[in-house]
Structure formats: C-alpha cells, structure tokens
Motif scaffolding. Structure first.
Motif: not given
Length: 554
Positions: A109-119
C-alpha cells in the motif's frame, strides 16, 4: 499514511524485517512510500531509456522527503507487433497494465504513485490505474523521438512503412529503403509524429495528470530529466495537499482532453483510450461528445502523419501550453480545472507565460487547417453505433466518395491484394473480423493503410474496418466500425462489388444495398468464428465490450 498498513505497529515487525532485507532503513520506512512504476524494457525504443527517467523521479521523491520503491510494467511496441499475430495482444495489454499496477499498489500500500511511461497502450493503461487506485499520482513520459533525415528529407517510422509500397510501385529502390531504415528513427523515445503515444502523452498534460512539458520535451533533452525530477517532487506535494486523480479528472477535464485532441489532430485511438480512462473515474465519454466538440474546436496543428511537422517542432513552438492558450480562445477549454501542479490550468498557463512561438506549427484560429477538429465520428447503416476517421489526414477529394467494396476477412489478405496491384483507384477496401471480439484484440491496420499510400492510392482508395488504425495512419481510413462483424454488424454482410458511400462532412457512412437484399443475406449468414489458440485472448474476447464504448472489459 496508507503505507502504515504495511510498516506500522508491533504486528508489522515481520513486514519491517522484509523491508530491511531491501536495504531500507527505519528512517525511510517512516517517510511516505511512493511507488514508481517503470515501464523500462529493452524491446521498445520509447522505453529503452526509462531507467534514467525513473532514477530522476526517485531523486525528486527523495528530495521532497519520500521513499521511492520501483516496480515494472509490461509494454508492447506496436511498430514491432504490426502485421502479425502479436498485434492481437496490443490493445489487451492495456488492461493487463492497469490490473498489474492495481495489484502492486494494493498488495504493497503505497502512499502515492508515479508512473513512468511511453508508447501506445502503456500510457492509457497507467492512467486507468491511477484513477482506479485514486491515491496521489503523477504520470511522466520518456518523451518523443527526434525526427529522422534522409538526404535532407525529414522522415519517421511512417516514411518507412510507406516506403514498402513505394518499392513495390517502383518509386524507391530497395537500397534506398535500407538506408531509410537506418535513419528514420534516430533516437530513443516514442515515435516522432502525432501518433498514439505522443497524442496520449500530450493529452495526459491537457487532462491535468502530467506536468506541463510532458507531451513534447524530446526524449534526449536534459529538460526531460529535470521534468522527471519535478514529477517526483510534485507527487509529494499532492500527497501533502491530499489531492488525488479523481479530484483532477472531472467532467470539465474530460471536455478539455477532447478539445485538445481535436486541435492537435490526434490519433483515432484516443476514441478508444479516453473513454476507457474516464470510465475508471465513473465518468462517461460518448462518441457524441467527440463529435460535438469536433464541430466546435478547429484543427490548428498538422503534425505527421497529417503534415510535415513533428513533436520536436511543436515543443519549439510552445508545446501543449501554447496550444491550450489558443484553444482557450474558442471557449472550449475549462481553465479552472485542477492539475498535478496543485494549480489550475489557467494558473499554469499564466505561470508559464504560455504563448505561440511559431504560428506555422500552431496556427491562429482564423487560419486553422480546418474549422472542425481532427477527428470525426460517422454513423449510418454500416456503423449504427459509430465509427471514426482522422479527417485532418484525409485528402480533400476523399472527403465525399462512393466506391465499390473489396472485401477481406483479415488484414493479411488485404495487404496481399494491395501490394499485388489488386486494388484500383475508386475501390473501398473493407477489412472485417478484426474488432475487439472478432480479431480478437482489434489489430491496428498501419500496414494496409501505409501500403495504400505507398502504392500511390492514398487520394483515391478508402479503407473501412472494424479494427483500428495506428496514430501514424493517413488517408480515408475509417475504423472502429461498430457493431463489429463478429457481433452481427452489417459490415459482415458486405459483398464484393457493393457500393459504399462515405460523406465525412455530413458524418455519414452507408452501404448502398436495399433492405430486402440485406434481410435475405442475414438469413443465410453466421458470423465467422476464428480459431483462437491463446487462452488469454479467449478470455479477452469473452469479456471485451464494443469499440464504441472504448473496448473496456466487463
């Protein structure tokens, strides 16, 4: 903090022991835990550099007092999967990506989230997960590839796809095509035109779930690394303020996304992805809304495949903030929508002094390429639930056309006919049983559309399918025909030589066969059932909904 479910209290001593095994200190456990979903792999050019981007995100999180924890996501390169069985797995991968992020961020259970994406499918899949989880979150892309050059001519991946047809036609030698292969995609990053990946990265910015610059800063620029650090810092600010994705994504931000899509002349795949993304926030995005906003917002950008500019040119012209400033003048942009900066759209534009730096790349409203947006929704007996065309990439002479149907039950058969000189000016190529269920998987049709262009037929031949198109497709390519053939759609009843009328200005598509004849055909017809060997695709076909509703899963 949400993460205390995993790290807090006497009974969580075993959990902390496992965290220590990761090399994490007690001090780090006491800080907010931020999941960093990194789509890095060594298969996709848009992802091969994402370790650098994810490291920058983690640095930003640490600078702002958080503890980042990285985990992976899968991805399909549509270019590499094109025109073979692998493409059936592309659209379904969107659901797997969203599901896997939900699993990781709930089991841990993370407190926050960063999504590193492309495509292509990775961006919408991550956006879907962010809205589903509804914890403070930011999405940041790896940025676009630079355009290539061959003998001073600007090129990109679509130039290569169309080069195959040019070789077949005799306009290019195989040696020239081999040279083009090596220079058309010169750097890492998502392919350089306003194709699906870059459209979705730009719209992530317009929606408010990505920082300004996310859609256009080149993959190779130092500014891209700085943006990633800022994303890590921004998510900590969101956590402190208690701002979650569903605070940002509202009915008004849905309209902002569609308005920007129309101004940019984005990929037709957005008609699949945006409804699926907003579905996770329990918001509806109908085909009618696309059409309503298309009639209100002019097309002011023409990037490849519709024009000769590329994403790097859009970035130099002021990027998405500059386009938003233009669109705001139409009254179609809601400037009071919240964004991941913690500020509104309007405040961001003021802070950035957003302005158009090149009026050739981002045209004034009174000199727009078209008074209507880049995408049009057509209806008629051939598509009772609707279908989609990128009207900004259609030649003027193809906007209204009646032609004779050339019918194919698979993409492969159609490509063979096109490259074998079996398609002539005035034909309407119909490719069916390629929809979400019938494919299954709704393959992209970049190979046949590129072959039509490369064979010199782009201004005289239309293509209609219940499948979909790459963002790199140009020409009178009409996709997402719904209902699809496998679900009993009229496209399944089309016969060789039937007349089909296309009228994009009037938003109509009609099979010109009388109702008595169609009724007789239906009596003796059963939709084709393809043999599907993949257990995953069988499950997908059983659960996927119509392209008209975004191809979401039941």
């Amino acid at each position: 903090m949400r993460s205390k479910k995993m790290t807090g209290g006497l009974e969580k001593a075993p959990h902390r022991s496992l965290m220590h095994a990761l090399g994490i200190t007690r001090e780090e456990m006491d800080r907010p835990l931020v999941g960093v979903c990194n789509a890095f792999n060594e298969v996709i050019p848009g992802h091969v550099h994402l370790r650098t981007i994810a490291d920058a995100v983690k640095n930003g999180v640490r600078m702002s007092g958080g503890t980042p924890m990285e985990f992976p996501a899968i991805g399909v390169c549509d270019g590499l999967a094109m025109n073979h069985e692998g493409m059936r797995f592309s659209l379904p991968s969107r659901e797997i990506i969203a599901d896997s992020i939900e699993i990781m961020a709930t089991a841990h259970p993370f407190d926050a989230l960063v999504c590193v994406t492309n495509c292509d499918k990775i961006v919408p899949g991550m956006l879907m997960a962010m809205l589903r989880l509804n914890i403070p979150a930011v999405i940041v892309s790896g940025g676009p590839m630079l355009a290539g050059k061959q003998k001073k001519q600007v090129s990109d991946l679509i130039t290569v796809f169309e080069g195959v047809g040019r070789v077949k036609r005799g306009d290019m030698s195989e040696t020239e095509l081999a040279e083009l292969e090596e220079c058309a995609c010169p750097t890492c990053g998502s392919c350089s035109g306003m194709f699906t990946a870059n459209t979705m990265n730009c719209l992530s910015e317009a929606i408010g779930l990505a920082l300004p610059g996310n859609g256009t800063i080149p993959a190779t620029a130092a500014a891209r690394v700085r943006l990633a650090k800022q994303a890590g810092m921004a998510v900590m600010n969101l956590l402190e303020q208690g701002i979650t994705p569903r605070d940002i994504v509202t009915t008004d931000s849905v309209r902002n996304a569609v308005a920007m899509d129309m101004a940019l002349g984005g990929s037709t795949n957005t008609v699949l992805h945006l409804p699926a993304v907003f579905h996770e926030a329990e918001l509806e995005l109908s085909l009618e809304l696309f059409d309503e906003i298309s009639r209100q917002v002019p097309n002011i950008c023409k990037l490849s495949p519709a024009g000769h500019y590329h994403i790097e040119d859009l970035d130099a012209a002021g990027g998405i903030p500059a386009v938003m400033r233009r669109v705001a003048d139409t009254g179609a942009l809601h400037l009071d929508c919240l964004t991941v900066t913690g500020k509104t759209v309007g405040q961001n534009l003021d802070d950035l002094n957003a302005d158009v730096l090149d009026p050739d790349v981002i045209r004034p409203l009174d000199k727009a390429y078209s008074p209507q947006g880049g995408i049009a929704i057509l209806r008629g007996n051939l598509a009772e639930q609707g279908c989609v065309v990128k009207q900004s990439a259609v030649a003027p002479e193809m906007m209204q056309r009646t032609g004779k149907a050339r019918v194919f039950d698979s993409e492969e058969d159609a490509v063979e006919a096109i490259l074998g000189n079996g398609i002539k000016a005035g034909d309407v190529v119909v490719i069916r049983y390629e929809g979400p269920k019938g494919g299954p998987g709704m393959r992209e049709m970049l190979t046949p559309t590129s072959a039509i262009a490369g064979m010199g037929l782009g201004e005289s031949v239309a293509l209609i399918t219940d499948g979909r198109f790459s963002g790199g497709t140009r020409g009178a390519a009409i996709g997402h025909v719904s209902p699809e053939a496998a679900e009993g759609g009229l496209i399944g009843l089309v016969r060789e030589g039937d007349s089909i009328r296309i009228d994009i200005p009037e938003r109509r598509i009609e099979l010109l066969v009388d109702e008595t004849e169609l009724a007789q055909r239906r009596q003796n017809w059963t939709p084709l059932q393809k043999e599907v060997t993949s257990p995953f695709l069988r499950r997908y076909a059983a659960r996927v909904t119509s392209a008209a509703t975004g191809g979401v899963m039941r």
